[in-house]
Design an enzyme around this catalytic site. Structure first.
Site, PDB file in Angstrom:
ATOM      1  N   THR A  91       0.816  -1.192  -0.031  1.00  0.00           N
ATOM      2  CA  THR A  91       0.110   0.081   0.056  1.00  0.00           C
ATOM      3  C   THR A  91       0.868   1.123  -0.210  1.00  0.00           C
ATOM      4  O   THR A  91       0.637   2.187  -0.936  1.00  0.00           O
ATOM      5  CB  THR A  91      -0.883   0.114   1.230  1.00  0.00           C
ATOM      6  OG1 THR A  91      -1.604  -1.193   1.279  1.00  0.00           O
ATOM      7  CG2 THR A  91      -1.957   1.232   1.087  1.00  0.00           C
TER       8      THR A  91
ATOM      9  N   LYS B 230       6.045  10.418  21.898  1.00  0.00           N
ATOM     10  CA  LYS B 230       6.265  11.509  22.863  1.00  0.00           C
ATOM     11  C   LYS B 230       4.789  12.092  23.381  1.00  0.00           C
ATOM     12  O   LYS B 230       4.543  12.774  24.275  1.00  0.00           O
ATOM     13  CB  LYS B 230       6.523  12.852  22.365  1.00  0.00           C
ATOM     14  CG  LYS B 230       8.038  12.717  21.813  1.00  0.00           C
ATOM     15  CD  LYS B 230       8.636  13.926  21.058  1.00  0.00           C
ATOM     16  CE  LYS B 230       9.589  13.857  20.278  1.00  0.00           C
ATOM     17  NZ  LYS B 230       9.871  15.133  19.331  1.00  0.00           N
TER      18      LYS B 230
ATOM     19  N   ARG C 151      -2.480   5.055   7.364  1.00  0.00           N
ATOM     20  CA  ARG C 151      -3.015   3.700   7.761  1.00  0.00           C
ATOM     21  C   ARG C 151      -2.785   3.568   9.363  1.00  0.00           C
ATOM     22  O   ARG C 151      -1.868   3.960   9.697  1.00  0.00           O
ATOM     23  CB  ARG C 151      -1.873   2.459   7.235  1.00  0.00           C
ATOM     24  CG  ARG C 151      -2.179   1.136   7.948  1.00  0.00           C
ATOM     25  CD  ARG C 151      -1.420  -0.038   7.321  1.00  0.00           C
ATOM     26  NE  ARG C 151      -2.139  -0.454   5.881  1.00  0.00           N
ATOM     27  CZ  ARG C 151      -1.731  -1.422   5.220  1.00  0.00           C
ATOM     28  NH1 ARG C 151      -0.701  -2.285   5.624  1.00  0.00           N
ATOM     29  NH2 ARG C 151      -2.240  -1.713   4.088  1.00  0.00           N
TER      30      ARG C 151
ATOM     31  N   HIS D  56     -10.526  -1.055   3.806  1.00  0.00           N
ATOM     32  CA  HIS D  56      -8.979  -0.842   3.058  1.00  0.00           C
ATOM     33  C   HIS D  56      -9.660  -0.459   1.837  1.00  0.00           C
ATOM     34  O   HIS D  56      -9.448  -1.358   0.494  1.00  0.00           O
ATOM     35  CB  HIS D  56      -8.244  -2.276   3.056  1.00  0.00           C
ATOM     36  CG  HIS D  56      -7.014  -1.855   2.517  1.00  0.00           C
ATOM     37  ND1 HIS D  56      -6.614  -0.941   1.910  1.00  0.00           N
ATOM     38  CD2 HIS D  56      -5.732  -2.825   2.804  1.00  0.00           C
ATOM     39  CE1 HIS D  56      -5.274  -0.897   1.627  1.00  0.00           C
ATOM     40  NE2 HIS D  56      -4.598  -2.071   2.147  1.00  0.00           N
TER      41      HIS D  56
HETATM   42  N1   CP Z   1      -2.352  -5.397   0.460  1.00  0.00           N
HETATM   43  C1   CP Z   1      -1.815  -4.698   1.713  1.00  0.00           C
HETATM   44  O1   CP Z   1      -2.393  -3.983   2.206  1.00  0.00           O
HETATM   45  O2   CP Z   1      -0.539  -4.995   1.849  1.00  0.00           O
HETATM   46  P1   CP Z   1       0.522  -4.260   2.638  1.00  0.00           P
HETATM   47  O3   CP Z   1      -0.038  -4.433   4.073  1.00  0.00           O
HETATM   48  O4   CP Z   1       1.742  -4.601   2.335  1.00  0.00           O
HETATM   49  O5   CP Z   1       0.292  -2.871   2.517  1.00  0.00           O
END
Ligand code: CP
Length: 302
Positions: free
Chosen positions: A52, A80, A101, A129
């Protein structure tokens, strides 16, 4: 889509999915375009990622923009005691778009409410996602020639797997039939089954992998996510429950494709990798074009 955050796949309509896929196909034909010149995109990864983060960064670089951010909360002022709100308000000052994320469900929605620039959810806990979902839709459309009336088997961790949660919501616009294949401990949560019931979408639940993939157009494999289990013994019980191998593909549909959001641990044997039905690495490449399209749409450049 201009200036709108993308937090849940449900933030987009069917027509908007199709628009993004069309623009992604343009970027696949011509991935290097200077449309982000002078713009800064922030990637804030509070949780590990390979595909991602790097596909977003590749997308921005190929569009001529600049990237700032962190790959680990430990290297940010979160350690912190800085709040997420303060981090987001600060980074809003430095960038035109924030990609985040975070392990907490709902964190991306919260970030979008305090940010002064659009936010893209790059995964929030077991919740959503949406950009993975868009690249999954792109991969399905590209390999099947359509998104309509397909049989999609989802295999593995359907409880914590945010990618399958997003994908069933998106595919529900295209009259799919789902087969949910999981151990009892990792079944699709009721809220998603209620959602499918409310839309009249057909689904079956199974425990056995075997013949339940034989009439599928797409087999969507998932990893059992160790990081979501509070009890390590529960993870040990289910971690190797499904391992797809080459022999299991005999008798499956000619044009069936195996997708996996990756990373894989051992749920797909490496003897599948050179089979024409294995599509998970091209799927990861599609992430660059799809994310270029999402960024361009949100920034009003396409
Ligand atoms: N598919 C996916 O979210 O992979 P990563 O966790 O490597 O970003």
């Amino acid at each position: 889509m201009k200036n709108r955050s993308l937090i849940s796949i449900d933030d987009y309509t069917r027509e908007e999915y199709l628009e993004v896929l069309e623009v992604a196909a343009e970027f696949e034909k011509k991935p290097v375009q200077d449309i982000l010149k002078g713009m800064v995109v922030a990637t804030l990864f509070f949780e590990p990622s390979t595909r991602t983060r790097l596909s977003f960064e590749s997308a921005v670089n190929r569009l001529g923009g600049k990237i700032i951010g962190f790959t680990d909360a430990a290297s940010s002022s979160t350690t912190k005691g800085e709040s997420l709100k303060d981090t987001i308000l600060t980074v809003s000052n430095y960038s035109d778009l924030i990609i985040m994320r975070h392990p907490l469900e709902g964190s991306a929605r919260y970030a979008s409410e305090v940010a002064t620039v659009p936010v893209i959810n790059a995964g929030d806990g077991a919740n959503q996602h949406p950009t993975q979902c868009m690249l999954d839709l792109y991969s399905i459309q590209k390999t099947q020639g359509t998104l309509d009336n397909l049989t999609v088997s989802m295999v593995g961790d359907l409880k914590y797997g945010r990618t399958v949660h997003s994908l069933i919501m998106a595919m529900s616009h295209f009259n799919p039939t789902f087969k949910f294949i999981s151990p009892d401990e990792l079944k699709m949560p009721d809220e998603y089954k209620f959602f499918l019931d409310s839309k009249g979408i057909k689904y079956e639940e199974h425990i056995e992998l075997g013949e339940n993939i034989s009439n599928s157009d797409i087999v969507y494999m998932t990893r059992v996510q160790r990081e979501r289990f509070a009890d390590p013994l529960e993870y040990e019980k289910v971690k190797n429950v499904y391992i797809l191998n080459k022999e299991m593909l005999v008798g499956t549909k000619e044009n069936m494709k195996i997708l996996h959001p990756l990373p894989r641990v051992n749920e797909i044997n490496e003897d599948v990798d050179d089979n024409s039905k294995a599509y998970y690495f091209p799927q990861a490449l599609n992430g660059v074009f799809t994310r270029q399209a999402i960024i361009a749409k949100i920034l009003g450049l396409k």
